[in-house]
Write a protein that holds these residues in place. Structure first.
Motif, PDB file in Angstrom:
ATOM      1  N   GLY A  88      -5.533   8.478   9.371  1.00  0.00           N
ATOM      2  CA  GLY A  88      -6.142   8.364   8.061  1.00  0.00           C
ATOM      3  C   GLY A  88      -5.301   8.987   6.962  1.00  0.00           C
ATOM      4  O   GLY A  88      -4.364   9.721   7.243  1.00  0.00           O
ATOM      5  N   PRO A  89      -5.614   8.666   5.723  1.00  0.00           N
ATOM      6  CA  PRO A  89      -6.692   7.780   5.321  1.00  0.00           C
ATOM      7  C   PRO A  89      -6.370   6.318   5.613  1.00  0.00           C
ATOM      8  O   PRO A  89      -5.216   5.962   5.787  1.00  0.00           O
ATOM      9  CB  PRO A  89      -6.797   8.014   3.813  1.00  0.00           C
ATOM     10  CG  PRO A  89      -5.438   8.470   3.396  1.00  0.00           C
ATOM     11  CD  PRO A  89      -4.886   9.219   4.578  1.00  0.00           C
TER      12      PRO A  89
ATOM     13  N   TYR B 267       0.852  -1.181   0.000  1.00  0.00           N
ATOM     14  CA  TYR B 267       0.000   0.000   0.000  1.00  0.00           C
ATOM     15  C   TYR B 267       0.895   1.241   0.000  1.00  0.00           C
ATOM     16  O   TYR B 267       1.869   1.280   0.736  1.00  0.00           O
ATOM     17  CB  TYR B 267      -0.846   0.048   1.274  1.00  0.00           C
ATOM     18  CG  TYR B 267      -1.875  -1.028   1.394  1.00  0.00           C
ATOM     19  CD1 TYR B 267      -1.514  -2.312   1.783  1.00  0.00           C
ATOM     20  CD2 TYR B 267      -3.207  -0.763   1.174  1.00  0.00           C
ATOM     21  CE1 TYR B 267      -2.458  -3.307   1.930  1.00  0.00           C
ATOM     22  CE2 TYR B 267      -4.166  -1.756   1.328  1.00  0.00           C
ATOM     23  CZ  TYR B 267      -3.789  -3.026   1.690  1.00  0.00           C
ATOM     24  OH  TYR B 267      -4.728  -4.005   1.834  1.00  0.00           O
ATOM     25  N   PRO B 268       0.543   2.282  -0.768  1.00  0.00           N
ATOM     26  CA  PRO B 268       1.276   3.534  -0.632  1.00  0.00           C
ATOM     27  C   PRO B 268       1.097   4.047   0.808  1.00  0.00           C
ATOM     28  O   PRO B 268       0.044   3.849   1.416  1.00  0.00           O
ATOM     29  CB  PRO B 268       0.590   4.476  -1.628  1.00  0.00           C
ATOM     30  CG  PRO B 268      -0.186   3.600  -2.546  1.00  0.00           C
ATOM     31  CD  PRO B 268      -0.513   2.360  -1.776  1.00  0.00           C
ATOM     32  N   VAL B 269       2.118   4.698   1.338  1.00  0.00           N
ATOM     33  CA  VAL B 269       2.070   5.219   2.706  1.00  0.00           C
ATOM     34  C   VAL B 269       2.347   6.720   2.703  1.00  0.00           C
ATOM     35  O   VAL B 269       2.729   7.296   1.678  1.00  0.00           O
ATOM     36  CB  VAL B 269       3.059   4.471   3.631  1.00  0.00           C
ATOM     37  CG1 VAL B 269       2.647   3.005   3.800  1.00  0.00           C
ATOM     38  CG2 VAL B 269       4.480   4.581   3.128  1.00  0.00           C
ATOM     39  N   LEU B 270       2.177   7.354   3.853  1.00  0.00           N
ATOM     40  CA  LEU B 270       2.323   8.797   3.966  1.00  0.00           C
ATOM     41  C   LEU B 270       3.711   9.269   3.519  1.00  0.00           C
ATOM     42  O   LEU B 270       3.836  10.313   2.874  1.00  0.00           O
ATOM     43  CB  LEU B 270       2.044   9.231   5.404  1.00  0.00           C
ATOM     44  CG  LEU B 270       1.748  10.698   5.643  1.00  0.00           C
ATOM     45  CD1 LEU B 270       0.556  11.175   4.833  1.00  0.00           C
ATOM     46  CD2 LEU B 270       1.509  10.951   7.111  1.00  0.00           C
ATOM     47  N   ALA B 271       4.743   8.504   3.821  1.00  0.00           N
ATOM     48  CA  ALA B 271       6.098   8.873   3.391  1.00  0.00           C
ATOM     49  C   ALA B 271       6.189   8.965   1.873  1.00  0.00           C
ATOM     50  O   ALA B 271       6.902   9.832   1.341  1.00  0.00           O
ATOM     51  CB  ALA B 271       7.123   7.874   3.930  1.00  0.00           C
TER      52      ALA B 271
ATOM     53  N   ALA C  96      -1.709  18.088   2.948  1.00  0.00           N
ATOM     54  CA  ALA C  96      -1.545  17.850   1.510  1.00  0.00           C
ATOM     55  C   ALA C  96      -1.116  16.409   1.243  1.00  0.00           C
ATOM     56  O   ALA C  96      -1.582  15.773   0.293  1.00  0.00           O
ATOM     57  CB  ALA C  96      -0.529  18.831   0.926  1.00  0.00           C
ATOM     58  N   ALA C  97      -0.241  15.882   2.086  1.00  0.00           N
ATOM     59  CA  ALA C  97       0.216  14.495   1.924  1.00  0.00           C
ATOM     60  C   ALA C  97      -0.922  13.515   2.174  1.00  0.00           C
ATOM     61  O   ALA C  97      -1.040  12.512   1.463  1.00  0.00           O
ATOM     62  CB  ALA C  97       1.377  14.212   2.865  1.00  0.00           C
ATOM     63  N   ARG C  98      -1.754  13.790   3.159  1.00  0.00           N
ATOM     64  CA  ARG C  98      -2.896  12.894   3.412  1.00  0.00           C
ATOM     65  C   ARG C  98      -3.858  12.900   2.231  1.00  0.00           C
ATOM     66  O   ARG C  98      -4.370  11.844   1.832  1.00  0.00           O
ATOM     67  CB  ARG C  98      -3.617  13.288   4.698  1.00  0.00           C
ATOM     68  CG  ARG C  98      -2.861  12.897   5.943  1.00  0.00           C
ATOM     69  CD  ARG C  98      -3.629  13.318   7.173  1.00  0.00           C
ATOM     70  NE  ARG C  98      -2.924  13.039   8.402  1.00  0.00           N
ATOM     71  CZ  ARG C  98      -3.475  12.444   9.450  1.00  0.00           C
ATOM     72  NH1 ARG C  98      -4.728  12.060   9.428  1.00  0.00           N
ATOM     73  NH2 ARG C  98      -2.760  12.237  10.534  1.00  0.00           N
TER      74      ARG C  98
ATOM     75  N   ASP D 279      -3.509   1.758   7.970  1.00  0.00           N
ATOM     76  CA  ASP D 279      -3.456   3.204   8.179  1.00  0.00           C
ATOM     77  C   ASP D 279      -2.455   3.875   7.242  1.00  0.00           C
ATOM     78  O   ASP D 279      -1.874   3.227   6.362  1.00  0.00           O
ATOM     79  CB  ASP D 279      -3.198   3.539   9.657  1.00  0.00           C
ATOM     80  CG  ASP D 279      -1.784   3.232  10.137  1.00  0.00           C
ATOM     81  OD1 ASP D 279      -0.878   2.963   9.319  1.00  0.00           O
ATOM     82  OD2 ASP D 279      -1.579   3.280  11.363  1.00  0.00           O
ATOM     83  N   ASN D 280      -2.222   5.172   7.456  1.00  0.00           N
ATOM     84  CA  ASN D 280      -1.362   5.929   6.545  1.00  0.00           C
ATOM     85  C   ASN D 280       0.118   5.586   6.662  1.00  0.00           C
ATOM     86  O   ASN D 280       0.919   6.040   5.856  1.00  0.00           O
ATOM     87  CB  ASN D 280      -1.587   7.437   6.696  1.00  0.00           C
ATOM     88  CG  ASN D 280      -1.230   7.970   8.063  1.00  0.00           C
ATOM     89  OD1 ASN D 280      -0.420   7.411   8.802  1.00  0.00           O
ATOM     90  ND2 ASN D 280      -1.852   9.081   8.426  1.00  0.00           N
TER      91      ASN D 280
END
Length: 123
Positions: free
Chosen positions: A103-104, A3-7, A26-28, A62-63
């Motif tokens: 989230g997301p 899954y893509p993550v916040l980083a 913006a990243a979320r 989670d993110n």
């Protein structure tokens, strides 16, 4: 499934162009779009979305790629504890709290990874 993550989202040029105080938001938002585009068969939620029925979604990512579980019909979510890490899942979150803090979130599938962390991928 990675899954893509916040980083991943934080590295995107349009996120980097935001002033520092607005980068996490913006990243979320970017992560939401990444997950919805890269995992269209899975549901991804943010604070603006209605909560799913807790009898149908039992695990989400989670993110940061961490796995969260709920007991059906309770509405309470806890962080899945990887082997050797005690106390991580002791705190219970309601759905809105989970989304606000982490989230997301995206439906979890294939979550048999031994350390319960679902790896993100660089964009």
């Amino acid at each position: 499934m990675p899954y893509p993550v916040l980083a991943d989202a934080l590295r995107l040029p349009h996120v980097q162009a935001e002033p520092v105080p607005q980068r996490e938001a913006a990243a979320r938002a970017a992560l939401l779009e990444l997950r919805r585009n890269q995992c269209p068969e899975l549901r991804t939620w943010t604070t603006d979305d209605p909560a799913p029925a807790t009898d149908t979604v039992l695990a989400v990512v989670d993110n940061e790629g961490e796995l969260w579980r709920t007991t059906p019909r309770t509405g309470e979510w806890h962080l899945e504890e990887p082997p050797g890490r005690r106390g991580a899942g002791a705190t219970l979150f309601g759905w809105r709290e989970l989304l606000s803090e982490f989230g997301p979130v995206t439906e979890a599938v294939g979550h048999s990874d031994p350390d319960h962390r679902l790896e993100g991928r660089a964009q």
